[in-house]
Scaffold this motif. Structure first.
Motif, PDB file in Angstrom:
ATOM      1  N   ASP A  53       4.139   6.605 -10.523  1.00 45.60           N
ATOM      2  CA  ASP A  53       3.584   7.316 -12.036  1.00 45.60           C
ATOM      3  C   ASP A  53       2.729   8.495 -11.629  1.00 45.60           C
ATOM      4  OD1 ASP A  53       2.384   7.664 -14.116  1.00 45.60           O
ATOM      5  OD2 ASP A  53       1.814   5.649 -14.585  1.00 45.60           O
ATOM      6  N   PRO A  54       3.153   9.688 -12.206  1.00 48.87           N
ATOM      7  CA  PRO A  54       2.536  10.890 -11.736  1.00 48.87           C
ATOM      8  C   PRO A  54       1.051  10.717 -12.321  1.00 48.87           C
ATOM      9  CG  PRO A  54       4.263  11.289 -13.335  1.00 48.87           C
ATOM     10  CD  PRO A  54       4.478   9.894 -12.917  1.00 48.87           C
ATOM     11  N   ASN A  55       0.847   9.848 -13.379  1.00 49.64           N
ATOM     12  CA  ASN A  55      -0.569   9.816 -14.117  1.00 49.64           C
ATOM     13  C   ASN A  55      -1.263   8.892 -13.456  1.00 49.64           C
ATOM     14  OD1 ASN A  55       0.424  11.432 -16.404  1.00 49.64           O
ATOM     15  ND2 ASN A  55       1.742   9.705 -17.024  1.00 49.64           N
ATOM     16  N   ARG A  56      -0.766   8.389 -12.217  1.00 47.58           N
ATOM     17  CA  ARG A  56      -1.732   7.392 -11.720  1.00 47.58           C
ATOM     18  C   ARG A  56      -1.692   7.908 -10.119  1.00 47.58           C
ATOM     19  NH1 ARG A  56      -1.155   1.361 -12.446  1.00 47.58           N
ATOM     20  NH2 ARG A  56      -3.113   1.241 -11.559  1.00 47.58           N
ATOM     21  N   GLY A  85      -8.584  -5.674  -0.822  1.00 42.27           N
ATOM     22  CA  GLY A  85      -7.590  -5.096  -0.024  1.00 42.27           C
ATOM     23  C   GLY A  85      -7.556  -3.740  -0.342  1.00 42.27           C
ATOM     24  N   PHE A  86      -6.362  -2.923  -0.230  1.00 44.91           N
ATOM     25  CA  PHE A  86      -6.368  -1.654  -0.409  1.00 44.91           C
ATOM     26  C   PHE A  86      -6.753  -0.902  -1.778  1.00 44.91           C
ATOM     27  CE2 PHE A  86      -2.425  -0.300  -2.522  1.00 44.91           C
ATOM     28  CZ  PHE A  86      -1.844  -1.709  -2.842  1.00 44.91           C
ATOM     29  N   GLU A  87      -6.702  -1.773  -2.531  1.00 49.75           N
ATOM     30  CA  GLU A  87      -6.783  -1.259  -4.006  1.00 49.75           C
ATOM     31  C   GLU A  87      -8.115  -0.579  -4.461  1.00 49.75           C
ATOM     32  OE1 GLU A  87      -5.141  -3.502  -7.069  1.00 49.75           O
ATOM     33  OE2 GLU A  87      -3.563  -4.202  -5.657  1.00 49.75           O
ATOM     34  N   GLU A  88      -8.925  -0.533  -3.515  1.00 54.70           N
ATOM     35  CA  GLU A  88     -10.345  -0.078  -3.814  1.00 54.70           C
ATOM     36  C   GLU A  88     -10.101   1.449  -3.986  1.00 54.70           C
ATOM     37  OE1 GLU A  88     -11.946   2.696  -1.806  1.00 54.70           O
ATOM     38  OE2 GLU A  88     -10.860   2.182  -0.343  1.00 54.70           O
ATOM     39  N   ASP A  89      -9.038   1.939  -3.322  1.00 55.65           N
ATOM     40  CA  ASP A  89      -8.820   3.576  -3.540  1.00 55.65           C
ATOM     41  C   ASP A  89      -8.063   3.712  -4.896  1.00 55.65           C
ATOM     42  OD1 ASP A  89      -6.370   2.140  -2.796  1.00 55.65           O
ATOM     43  OD2 ASP A  89      -6.192   3.291  -1.063  1.00 55.65           O
ATOM     44  N   VAL A  90      -7.563   2.551  -5.474  1.00 55.72           N
ATOM     45  CA  VAL A  90      -6.881   3.138  -6.822  1.00 55.72           C
ATOM     46  C   VAL A  90      -8.049   3.057  -7.926  1.00 55.72           C
ATOM     47  CG1 VAL A  90      -5.195   2.134  -8.639  1.00 55.72           C
ATOM     48  CG2 VAL A  90      -4.687   2.218  -5.853  1.00 55.72           C
ATOM     49  N   VAL A  91      -8.992   2.060  -7.570  1.00 61.83           N
ATOM     50  CA  VAL A  91     -10.105   1.840  -8.644  1.00 61.83           C
ATOM     51  C   VAL A  91     -10.823   3.244  -8.391  1.00 61.83           C
ATOM     52  CG1 VAL A  91     -12.197   0.557  -9.066  1.00 61.83           C
ATOM     53  CG2 VAL A  91     -10.346  -0.672  -8.267  1.00 61.83           C
ATOM     54  N   MET A  92     -11.029   3.698  -7.305  1.00 58.06           N
ATOM     55  CA  MET A  92     -11.767   4.940  -7.138  1.00 58.06           C
ATOM     56  C   MET A  92     -11.038   6.039  -8.063  1.00 58.06           C
ATOM     57  SD  MET A  92     -14.235   7.371  -5.863  1.00 58.06           S
ATOM     58  CE  MET A  92     -14.832   6.337  -4.223  1.00 58.06           C
ATOM     59  N   ALA A  93      -9.812   6.343  -7.856  1.00 60.32           N
ATOM     60  CA  ALA A  93      -8.991   7.413  -8.660  1.00 60.32           C
ATOM     61  C   ALA A  93      -9.190   7.017 -10.073  1.00 60.32           C
ATOM     62  CB  ALA A  93      -7.429   7.314  -8.101  1.00 60.32           C
ATOM     63  N   GLU A  94      -9.188   5.743 -10.572  1.00 56.93           N
ATOM     64  CA  GLU A  94      -9.430   5.470 -12.008  1.00 56.93           C
ATOM     65  C   GLU A  94     -10.762   5.951 -12.555  1.00 56.93           C
ATOM     66  OE1 GLU A  94      -8.047   1.379 -12.069  1.00 56.93           O
ATOM     67  OE2 GLU A  94      -5.969   1.875 -12.067  1.00 56.93           O
ATOM     68  N   CYS A  95     -11.635   5.689 -11.598  1.00 59.94           N
ATOM     69  CA  CYS A  95     -12.840   6.103 -12.169  1.00 59.94           C
ATOM     70  C   CYS A  95     -13.087   7.410 -12.221  1.00 59.94           C
ATOM     71  CB  CYS A  95     -13.879   5.375 -10.939  1.00 59.94           C
ATOM     72  SG  CYS A  95     -14.158   3.679 -11.413  1.00 59.94           S
ATOM     73  N   LEU A  96     -12.596   8.348 -11.079  1.00 63.51           N
ATOM     74  CA  LEU A  96     -12.658   9.560 -11.133  1.00 63.51           C
ATOM     75  C   LEU A  96     -11.860  10.347 -12.148  1.00 63.51           C
ATOM     76  CD1 LEU A  96     -12.685  10.291  -7.405  1.00 63.51           C
ATOM     77  CD2 LEU A  96     -14.800  10.227  -8.808  1.00 63.51           C
TER      78      LEU A  96
END
Length: 187
Positions: A53-56, A85-96
């Motif tokens: 997904d280019p929006n995520r 697990g690895f999803e902290e980076d996804v949460v970081m991106a969502e916050c940013l």
């Protein structure tokens, strides 16, 4: 708290796993030549897209680099980080993303990657379009938005790479000695 009290002063913060291998002189040179973000915040790393997904889009692999503005945006984010697990980076991106900060493209002028989500040897053998093992099909899916522009093999590894993943033990020591042309590390 220490940052808010002025006890912690920095321009950029590097976040990584314990098996990351940073090439600090290349990172410093890369950060010096970055264009001004115009106050938008800096978020650098190997870009991946959740299920294509280019929006995520998020920066992941071995780690990422953020500036003070991005750190402040993350710390003020209301998205609860309850993932494991690895999803902290996804949460970081969502916050940013809420603050209007997205992962910068970090490829060099030839399209080669500077931030690598695998070891040098695995990166050398990587084919983004046709991963060798069925279990690696996520590589194609998570690179989907850029698949037509990604460079594989040796050409896909920038001469000014800043980060590799899955480098530990004797391999880490050998890479250090080879890179800096010294024999300092003995395992």
């Amino acid at each position: 708290q220490r940052r808010n009290r002025g006890e912690l002063v920095f321009d950029f913060l590097a976040v990584s796993t314990d098996d990351a291998f940073w090439i600090v002189p290349n990172l410093r040179a890369y950060l010096r030549q970055l264009p001004d973000s115009g106050g938008a915040g800096v978020y650098l790393g190997h870009r991946l897209a959740v299920d294509g997904d280019p929006n995520r889009v998020f920066a992941s692999g071995a780690g990422y680099v953020i500036d003070k503005l991005a750190l402040s945006a993350y710390l003020s984010c209301s998205i609860p980080d309850q993932r494991r697990g690895f999803e902290e980076d996804v949460v970081m991106a969502e916050c940013l993303a809420i603050a209007g900060i997205s992962a910068f493209p970090t490829e060099d002028e030839r399209g080669a990657q500077r931030f690598h989500f695998a070891s040098p040897s695995a990166t050398l053998l990587l084919n983004y379009s046709e991963p060798a093992q069925p279990s690696a099909q996520w590589v194609r899916a998570f690179h989907w938005p850029w698949l037509d522009r990604l460079v594989s093999g040796l050409e896909g590894i920038s001469q000014r790479s800043v980060l590799f993943h899955a480098v530990s033990g004797q391999r880490r020591l050998d890479m250090h000695d080879w890179l800096y042309r010294r024999r300092l590390c003995r395992g």
